[in-house]
Scaffold this motif. Structure first.
Motif, mmCIF file in Angstrom:
data_model
loop_
_atom_site.group_PDB
_atom_site.id
_atom_site.type_symbol
_atom_site.label_atom_id
_atom_site.label_comp_id
_atom_site.label_asym_id
_atom_site.label_seq_id
_atom_site.Cartn_x
_atom_site.Cartn_y
_atom_site.Cartn_z
ATOM 1 N N GLY A 67 -60.461 -69.854 -4.083
ATOM 2 C CA GLY A 67 -60.921 -69.518 -5.420
ATOM 3 C C GLY A 67 -59.897 -69.641 -6.518
ATOM 4 N N PHE A 68 -58.711 -70.104 -6.202
ATOM 5 C CA PHE A 68 -57.670 -70.294 -7.228
ATOM 6 C C PHE A 68 -56.727 -71.404 -6.784
ATOM 7 C CE2 PHE A 68 -54.062 -68.270 -5.096
ATOM 8 C CZ PHE A 68 -54.684 -67.447 -4.158
ATOM 9 N N VAL B 230 -62.447 -65.610 -5.651
ATOM 10 C CA VAL B 230 -61.003 -65.458 -5.517
ATOM 11 C C VAL B 230 -60.715 -64.438 -4.429
ATOM 12 C CG1 VAL B 230 -58.911 -64.739 -6.690
ATOM 13 C CG2 VAL B 230 -60.665 -66.029 -7.945
#
Lengths: 107, 120
Positions: free
Chosen positions: B26-27, B2
């Protein structure tokens, strides 16, 4: 715009001391307040959200309290790694506004 | 992993333009509001702008309104800040920051920043 005023502007304390930082809003913001820790050369780190909720992963020696216009961030048993500048942020309305910061120094 | 990574900073003359970008990974980027925050040398943090998770709402600080534009590309997981009519007082490290949710909360993830210097 909501003005955020932090006090003191700086504090010097010893390892193990309890340190209390204050943030005052120019109008009531409920508990729409966050606290951030900022170390030189690093991005700010979220400590507390909604005035009193500890962000995951933040040491339990940090705590927040308050509502309306007056808020506090308390560091229990100050550690050397807590040397930093601390900012409050109101997220009650736009524009978002920060306090001017409190610099915490280790004696 | 993230993270948020800003780019595009540099030295620019007053009155000129610059575009900053922030790449997220990452998100699920399209679920989060995104902000820009800056810190001028020797000064505190100043919020600059926000875009809602879907780009439907945008707000700006008075100091940049009419000169800066925030926009996002959810297909490429990026948020950008177009800065026009730059002033010496816009000199700062610019951070992109992720909102807790859609755009109306606090910031819970920050990039490392990119330096913008406005100077003749």
């Amino acid at each position: 715009d909501i003005q955020m005023t932090q006090s003191p502007s700086s504090v010097s304390a010893s390892v193990g001391d309890r340190v209390t930082l204050t943030c005052r809003a120019s109008q009531g913001i409920g508990t729409w307040l966050a606290w951030y820790q900022r170390k030189p050369g690093k991005a700010p780190n979220l400590l507390i959200y909604a005035a009193s909720n500890l962000q995951t992963g933040v040491p339990s020696r940090f705590s927040g309290s308050g509502s309306g216009t007056d808020f506090t961030l308390t560091i229990n048993s100050l550690q050397p790694e807590d040397s930093a500048t601390y900012y409050c942020l109101q997220f009650n309305s736009f524009p978002r506004t920060f306090g001017q910061g409190t610099n915490v120094e280790i004696k | 992993q993230v993270q948020l990574v800003e780019s595009g900073g540099g030295v620019v003359q007053p009155g000129r333009s610059l575009r900053l970008s922030c790449a997220a990974s990452g998100f699920p980027f399209s679920s989060y509001g995104m902000h820009w925050v800056r810190q001028a040398p020797g000064k505190g943090l100043e919020w600059v702008a926000v875009t809602w998770y879907d780009g439907s709402n945008k707000y700006y600080a008075d100091s940049v309104k009419g000169r800066f534009t925030i926009f996002r590309d959810n297909s490429n997981n990026t948020v950008s800040l177009q800065m026009n009519s730059l002033r010496v007082e816009d000199t700062a490290v610019y951070y992109c920051a992720r909102d807790k949710i859609g755009g109306n909360w606090y910031f819970n993830l920050w990039g490392r920043g990119t330096l913008v210097t406005v100077s003749s």
